[in-house]
Design a protein around this motif. Structure first.
Motif, PDB file in Angstrom:
ATOM      1  N   GLN A  63       0.825  -1.200   0.000  1.00 56.16           N
ATOM      2  CA  GLN A  63       0.000   0.000   0.000  1.00 56.16           C
ATOM      3  C   GLN A  63       0.864   1.256   0.000  1.00 56.16           C
ATOM      4  O   GLN A  63       2.023   1.235   0.414  1.00 56.16           O
ATOM      5  CB  GLN A  63      -0.916   0.006   1.218  1.00 56.16           C
ATOM      6  CG  GLN A  63      -0.186  -0.037   2.548  1.00 56.16           C
ATOM      7  CD  GLN A  63      -1.130  -0.127   3.731  1.00 56.16           C
ATOM      8  OE1 GLN A  63      -1.333   0.847   4.441  1.00 56.16           O
ATOM      9  NE2 GLN A  63      -1.701  -1.293   3.953  1.00 56.16           N
ATOM     10  N   SER A  65       2.430   4.709   1.244  1.00 54.44           N
ATOM     11  CA  SER A  65       2.793   5.094   2.615  1.00 54.44           C
ATOM     12  C   SER A  65       1.873   6.203   3.114  1.00 54.44           C
ATOM     13  O   SER A  65       1.329   6.991   2.334  1.00 54.44           O
ATOM     14  CB  SER A  65       4.241   5.577   2.663  1.00 54.44           C
ATOM     15  OG  SER A  65       4.369   6.842   2.039  1.00 54.44           O
ATOM     16  N   MET A  66       1.712   6.254   4.411  1.00 51.35           N
ATOM     17  CA  MET A  66       0.888   7.310   4.988  1.00 51.35           C
ATOM     18  C   MET A  66       1.532   8.678   4.785  1.00 51.35           C
ATOM     19  O   MET A  66       0.834   9.682   4.596  1.00 51.35           O
ATOM     20  CB  MET A  66       0.657   7.040   6.478  1.00 51.35           C
ATOM     21  CG  MET A  66      -0.207   5.812   6.748  1.00 51.35           C
ATOM     22  SD  MET A  66      -1.850   5.868   5.967  1.00 51.35           S
ATOM     23  CE  MET A  66      -1.617   4.746   4.568  1.00 51.35           C
ATOM     24  N   GLU A  68       3.181   9.615   2.147  1.00 50.78           N
ATOM     25  CA  GLU A  68       2.819  10.014   0.783  1.00 50.78           C
ATOM     26  C   GLU A  68       1.402  10.559   0.741  1.00 50.78           C
ATOM     27  O   GLU A  68       1.135  11.574   0.092  1.00 50.78           O
ATOM     28  CB  GLU A  68       2.961   8.813  -0.153  1.00 50.78           C
ATOM     29  CG  GLU A  68       2.558   9.079  -1.590  1.00 50.78           C
ATOM     30  CD  GLU A  68       2.611   7.842  -2.470  1.00 50.78           C
ATOM     31  OE1 GLU A  68       2.284   7.957  -3.669  1.00 50.78           O
ATOM     32  OE2 GLU A  68       2.965   6.751  -1.977  1.00 50.78           O
ATOM     33  N   ASN A  99      -5.809   2.506   7.921  1.00 49.34           N
ATOM     34  CA  ASN A  99      -4.623   3.291   8.279  1.00 49.34           C
ATOM     35  C   ASN A  99      -4.795   4.738   7.834  1.00 49.34           C
ATOM     36  O   ASN A  99      -4.385   5.680   8.531  1.00 49.34           O
ATOM     37  CB  ASN A  99      -3.373   2.696   7.626  1.00 49.34           C
ATOM     38  CG  ASN A  99      -3.005   1.337   8.192  1.00 49.34           C
ATOM     39  OD1 ASN A  99      -3.372   0.999   9.307  1.00 49.34           O
ATOM     40  ND2 ASN A  99      -2.278   0.554   7.414  1.00 49.34           N
TER      41      ASN A  99
END
Length: 287
Positions: A63, A65-66, A68, A99
């Motif tokens: 997935q 990245s947070m 990003e 998330n």
């Protein structure tokens, strides 16, 4: 109010729609033999299925990245968007959306609404398209989200797959025991369960032809019981001819229904394998 629409690459939206509504697409990653590819950026669908056939190892997915995602939201806020609707693949097949809901709470310069589409592929893309259409008409964020949730209740699908190895390996098929017979060339039919939104096998037959007939039975029941106009969809996993032939057949059966074509790109193809087919439907939202 200025609303931005964000989704991930598994929505498989046509380029003209992305451009028309200025939809922000975040690529999900596919990992082959330790090498990472961003879907539709570093690898296209044809290249992916070629690799899938030649690689000794099954691919995996990763997935975004947070960090990003937070940067994307911040950039949209700087562009003048005060509200962001971010629609992503089902939480039952990826932890990404949950998330993201946590990460979005840290955004202070825009109102970020993260939506679990409860599905993926072009069916999710329809939710994104609907949201973008309504935003362009000046609808409020709450009106748009209510409409998305309504669309979700009208969605149905039947997937016909040739190979369950990666679905089982990745733990994304919730009733694996129901399809042990695939070693005997049984073709399972899969769906997203209406209650749990997990991928489940709901039937199994011994040929693709019979599997497609079973899928059409499910489609016919949905068409018969719906008190609204349906839109239908045929999806293929690197078998364009089979998908086109199925779509043409359905156009003869349902001449009053819009029937779209789409594909399983690298990320979803990782789980369903080459040659997968699906028929799907949703309430018509563009008439």
């Amino acid at each position: 109010m200025k609303i931005a629409i964000v989704t991930d690459s598994t929505s498989y939206l046509p380029a003209e729609l992305v451009q028309k509504y200025d939809i922000k697409i975040v690529p999900v990653e596919v990992v082959f033999d330790g090498k990472t590819y961003k879907e539709d950026i570093d690898i296209n669908t044809s290249e992916f299925y070629d690799l899938l056939q030649s690689s000794p190892e099954l691919p995996s997915t990763a997935q975004p990245s947070m960090g990003e995602m937070i940067n994307i939201y911040d950039d949209l806020a700087k562009e003048g968007y005060d509200t962001i609707i971010s629609i992503h693949l089902a939480s039952t097949i990826s932890g990404f959306v949950n998330n993201l809901k946590t990460a979005a709470q840290t955004i202070e310069n825009a109102d970020v609404r993260v939506i679990d589409s409860q599905i993926t592929t072009r069916l999710m893309g329809y939710q994104v398209e609907y949201a973008a259409m309504q935003a362009s008409k000046g609808k409020s964020v709450d009106e748009i989200i209510d409409g998305i949730h309504d669309l979700q209740t009208t969605t149905g699908e039947a997937f016909v797959v040739n190979d369950l190895k990666n679905l089982v390996k990745g733990g994304r098929l919730s009733n694996t025991s129901a399809v042990i017979g695939t070693m005997l060339q049984i073709k399972p039919l899969l769906e997203f369960d209406n209650e749990t939104h997990q991928i489940v096998a709901y039937d199994k037959v011994r040929s693709i032809k019979k599997a497609k007939l079973k899928a059409e039975e499910k489609l016919a029941n949905a068409y018969k019981n719906a008190d609204y106009q349906l839109r239908m969809l045929v999806i293929d996993g690197d078998d364009i001819q089979a998908g086109n032939e199925w779509a043409e057949h359905l156009k003869e059966v349902y001449p009053d229904v819009k029937i779209d074509r789409s594909y399983f790109g690298p990320v979803i193809g990782t789980h369903l394998g080459k040659g997968a087919l699906a028929v799907a439907w949703i309430k018509e939202f563009d008439r």
